[in-house]
Design a protein around this motif. Structure first.
Motif, mmCIF file in Angstrom:
data_model
loop_
_atom_site.group_PDB
_atom_site.id
_atom_site.type_symbol
_atom_site.label_atom_id
_atom_site.label_comp_id
_atom_site.label_asym_id
_atom_site.label_seq_id
_atom_site.Cartn_x
_atom_site.Cartn_y
_atom_site.Cartn_z
ATOM 1 N N ASP A 77 6.697 2.113 7.960
ATOM 2 C CA ASP A 77 5.745 3.213 7.763
ATOM 3 C C ASP A 77 4.671 2.843 6.747
ATOM 4 O O ASP A 77 3.484 3.132 6.943
ATOM 5 C CB ASP A 77 6.478 4.472 7.289
ATOM 6 N N GLY A 78 5.086 2.208 5.661
ATOM 7 C CA GLY A 78 4.125 1.829 4.632
ATOM 8 C C GLY A 78 3.114 0.814 5.120
ATOM 9 O O GLY A 78 1.920 0.902 4.813
ATOM 10 N N MET A 79 3.569 -0.148 5.898
ATOM 11 C CA MET A 79 2.651 -1.177 6.396
ATOM 12 C C MET A 79 1.668 -0.606 7.400
ATOM 13 O O MET A 79 0.477 -0.983 7.407
ATOM 14 C CB MET A 79 3.464 -2.321 7.027
ATOM 15 N N ARG A 80 2.120 0.296 8.244
ATOM 16 C CA ARG A 80 1.193 0.941 9.192
ATOM 17 C C ARG A 80 0.084 1.681 8.446
ATOM 18 O O ARG A 80 -1.095 1.611 8.831
ATOM 19 C CB ARG A 80 1.950 1.911 10.097
ATOM 20 N N ALA A 81 0.471 2.362 7.377
ATOM 21 C CA ALA A 81 -0.519 3.108 6.602
ATOM 22 C C ALA A 81 -1.507 2.163 5.916
ATOM 23 O O ALA A 81 -2.725 2.429 5.886
ATOM 24 C CB ALA A 81 0.174 3.997 5.569
ATOM 25 N N LEU A 82 -1.022 1.068 5.367
ATOM 26 C CA LEU A 82 -1.926 0.111 4.715
ATOM 27 C C LEU A 82 -2.879 -0.530 5.720
ATOM 28 O O LEU A 82 -4.078 -0.703 5.441
ATOM 29 C CB LEU A 82 -1.115 -0.974 4.007
ATOM 30 N N LEU A 83 -2.372 -0.899 6.888
ATOM 31 C CA LEU A 83 -3.238 -1.489 7.908
ATOM 32 C C LEU A 83 -4.309 -0.513 8.375
ATOM 33 O O LEU A 83 -5.450 -0.906 8.643
ATOM 34 C CB LEU A 83 -2.399 -1.952 9.102
ATOM 35 N N ALA A 84 -3.941 0.765 8.469
ATOM 36 C CA ALA A 84 -4.918 1.770 8.896
ATOM 37 C C ALA A 84 -6.043 1.908 7.875
ATOM 38 O O ALA A 84 -7.216 2.085 8.235
ATOM 39 C CB ALA A 84 -4.226 3.120 9.107
ATOM 40 N N ARG A 85 -5.724 1.820 6.581
ATOM 41 C CA ARG A 85 -6.739 1.977 5.537
ATOM 42 C C ARG A 85 -7.507 0.689 5.275
ATOM 43 O O ARG A 85 -8.677 0.722 4.903
ATOM 44 C CB ARG A 85 -6.070 2.428 4.220
ATOM 45 N N CYS A 86 -6.820 -0.447 5.435
ATOM 46 C CA CYS A 86 -7.433 -1.730 5.102
ATOM 47 C C CYS A 86 -7.017 -2.777 6.132
ATOM 48 O O CYS A 86 -6.089 -3.553 5.896
ATOM 49 C CB CYS A 86 -7.028 -2.163 3.694
ATOM 50 N N PRO A 87 -7.705 -2.806 7.297
ATOM 51 C CA PRO A 87 -7.297 -3.733 8.363
ATOM 52 C C PRO A 87 -7.338 -5.202 7.955
ATOM 53 O O PRO A 87 -6.642 -6.020 8.556
ATOM 54 C CB PRO A 87 -8.315 -3.434 9.479
ATOM 55 N N ASP A 88 -8.165 -5.540 6.949
ATOM 56 C CA ASP A 88 -8.272 -6.945 6.553
ATOM 57 C C ASP A 88 -7.417 -7.297 5.328
ATOM 58 O O ASP A 88 -7.670 -8.301 4.659
ATOM 59 C CB ASP A 88 -9.733 -7.320 6.295
ATOM 60 N N ILE A 89 -6.413 -6.507 5.055
ATOM 61 C CA ILE A 89 -5.482 -6.816 3.972
ATOM 62 C C ILE A 89 -4.868 -8.196 4.206
ATOM 63 O O ILE A 89 -4.535 -8.552 5.341
ATOM 64 C CB ILE A 89 -4.395 -5.728 3.871
ATOM 65 N N ASP A 90 -4.767 -9.017 3.140
ATOM 66 C CA ASP A 90 -4.250 -10.378 3.349
ATOM 67 C C ASP A 90 -3.079 -10.729 2.428
ATOM 68 O O ASP A 90 -2.620 -11.875 2.421
ATOM 69 C CB ASP A 90 -5.365 -11.415 3.210
ATOM 70 N N GLY A 91 -2.601 -9.754 1.684
ATOM 71 C CA GLY A 91 -1.432 -9.984 0.834
ATOM 72 C C GLY A 91 -0.683 -8.685 0.601
ATOM 73 O O GLY A 91 -1.307 -7.635 0.436
ATOM 74 N N VAL A 92 0.654 -8.736 0.604
ATOM 75 C CA VAL A 92 1.468 -7.528 0.413
ATOM 76 C C VAL A 92 2.658 -7.855 -0.477
ATOM 77 O O VAL A 92 3.388 -8.819 -0.221
ATOM 78 C CB VAL A 92 1.981 -6.968 1.757
ATOM 79 N N PHE A 93 2.827 -7.030 -1.512
ATOM 80 C CA PHE A 93 4.064 -7.042 -2.297
ATOM 81 C C PHE A 93 4.872 -5.831 -1.855
ATOM 82 O O PHE A 93 4.455 -4.690 -2.051
ATOM 83 C CB PHE A 93 3.762 -6.986 -3.792
ATOM 84 N N ALA A 94 6.015 -6.074 -1.246
ATOM 85 C CA ALA A 94 6.926 -5.003 -0.849
ATOM 86 C C ALA A 94 8.024 -4.904 -1.904
ATOM 87 O O ALA A 94 8.585 -5.920 -2.319
ATOM 88 C CB ALA A 94 7.529 -5.292 0.518
ATOM 89 N N SER A 95 8.338 -3.681 -2.334
ATOM 90 C CA SER A 95 9.184 -3.542 -3.516
ATOM 91 C C SER A 95 10.665 -3.749 -3.253
ATOM 92 O O SER A 95 11.481 -3.593 -4.157
ATOM 93 C CB SER A 95 8.954 -2.181 -4.186
ATOM 94 N N SER A 96 11.052 -4.129 -2.031
ATOM 95 C CA SER A 96 12.400 -4.644 -1.770
ATOM 96 C C SER A 96 12.336 -5.524 -0.529
ATOM 97 O O SER A 96 11.364 -5.475 0.243
ATOM 98 C CB SER A 96 13.418 -3.511 -1.557
ATOM 99 N N ASP A 97 13.377 -6.319 -0.336
ATOM 100 C CA ASP A 97 13.414 -7.193 0.847
ATOM 101 C C ASP A 97 13.470 -6.380 2.137
ATOM 102 O O ASP A 97 12.857 -6.760 3.149
ATOM 103 C CB ASP A 97 14.628 -8.106 0.779
ATOM 104 N N ALA A 98 14.238 -5.279 2.131
ATOM 105 C CA ALA A 98 14.318 -4.450 3.337
ATOM 106 C C ALA A 98 12.947 -3.870 3.674
ATOM 107 O O ALA A 98 12.541 -3.819 4.842
ATOM 108 C CB ALA A 98 15.340 -3.329 3.140
#
Length: 339
Positions: A236-257
């Motif tokens: 869900d979080g990644m879908r929201a980030l892609l919708a706001r910023c399609p050219d995002i090129d780095g992601v820190f996810a706060s857990s492995d899951a």
């Protein structure tokens, strides 16, 4: 000993008869009390072995005021208890330490307000000698109940309102800062974060470390807040980030899951990892190695956290001061192909 074809449980009386001593003498030996001769102790030990006597721990606790049990309270939804390998590692680490000390562990899950009310009553019933608390929030009613009952306790993590209670933790903020800095060092220009579990110290500290690392490059629009450290929240979080910023090129996810869920969405959208998007997680759990490519992450020593928390509670039961046993464990970055 047979009764109507069924084996009868051996009693203190059976032990006394076999050993040739009084039941009171047997009880003193079972409860670790003095004033019993070496000869009588040896006879009682041999009788216990011969008749197959198993002490009734509940009855013994009435005498020595000890249940020989420690509660492990996990304040997480049932679904996360099953999904999160860190919880299992904490549980196994704690159980190992308690087993070494001949204590039993009681696993207690607090998912709903009803669970919390039930657990608060359970804690007050004297059925356990101490508690290990995992995933407590600030203002957690379980924390209040533990404090009011003055139970020996250790927290996995460091909620800000536990006073001088013992805790074992990692430096989430410093670790998040380090892995975000390393992600930025790969040349990424638009780095976002899927920030989970902001109602507890681990989640809020990981977000703070992310902000520290980016400094004036930090863009609050590239932070997506999600409730839990779960695969579905990562999606869900990644879908929201892609919708706001399609050219995002780095992601820190706060857990492995969370990172695994984000990678699933990125790859379904045709984004290559790490060529198009570099992604890092946190925990170094089994999720990290199931990802393709394997996930860069922070190693959280979950089993050691559980063991250290259990050892802290045991030391408190022995009468040592709890604030002498708070520990912060190392959590190094583990760099793999995802970034």
């Amino acid at each position: 000993m047979e009764t109507n074809g069924r084996r009868r449980r051996a009693t203190v009386k059976d032990v006394a008869l076999e050993a040739g001593v009084s039941r009171g003498t047997v009880s003193r030996v079972l409860n670790g009390q003095p004033y019993v001769s070496d000869e009588a102790r040896a006879a009682i030990d041999a009788a216990i072995e011969k008749v197959g006597f198993v002490p009734n721990r509940a009855a013994r606790s009435l005498v020595v005021q000890s249940s020989q049990a420690i509660g492990l309270i996990i304040h997480e939804p049932h679904s996360l208890f099953v999904e999160d390998p860190n919880i299992a590692s904490i549980l196994l680490g704690a159980n190992s330490a308690l087993s070494d000390a001949d204590y039993q562990m009681a696993s207690l899950i607090a998912d709903s307000p009803r669970d919390i009310e039930r657990l608060s009553k359970f804690l007050g019933a004297g059925l356990i000698d101490g508690v290990i608390v995992v995933s407590a929030r600030v203002g957690d009613p379980i924390t209040r109940a533990v404090s009011q009952l003055q139970l020996p306790a250790a927290f996995v993590g460091h909620p800000r309102d536990i006073g001088d209670a013992a805790y074992v933790a990692i430096d989430n903020r410093a670790a998040a800062r380090e892995i975000t800095t390393r992600l930025a060092g790969t040349g990424r220009s638009k780095i976002g974060m899927i920030a989970a579990a902001l109602d507890r110290d681990s989640g809020s500290d990981r977000l703070a470390g992310f902000v520290d690392a980016l400094g004036n490059r930090f863009d609050p629009q590239l932070v997506e807040r999600v409730p839990l450290y779960s695969f579905s929240d990562g999606q869900d979080g990644m879908r929201a980030l892609l919708a706001r910023c399609p050219d995002i090129d780095g992601v820190f996810a706060s857990s492995d899951a969370v990172a695994a869920g984000a990678m699933d969405v990125l790859q379904s959208a045709g984004r290559r990892i790490p060529e198009d998007v570099g992604i890092v997680g946190f925990d170094d759990s089994s999720w990290a190695l199931r990802c393709d490519p394997p996930l860069s992450t922070v190693h959280q020593p979950a089993g050691e956290l559980g063991r250290a928390a259990a050892e802290s509670v045991l030391r408190q039961i022995r009468g040592e001061e709890p604030d002498a046993h708070s520990r912060v464990l190392a959590c190094p970055v583990v760099w793999r192909e995802s970034a």
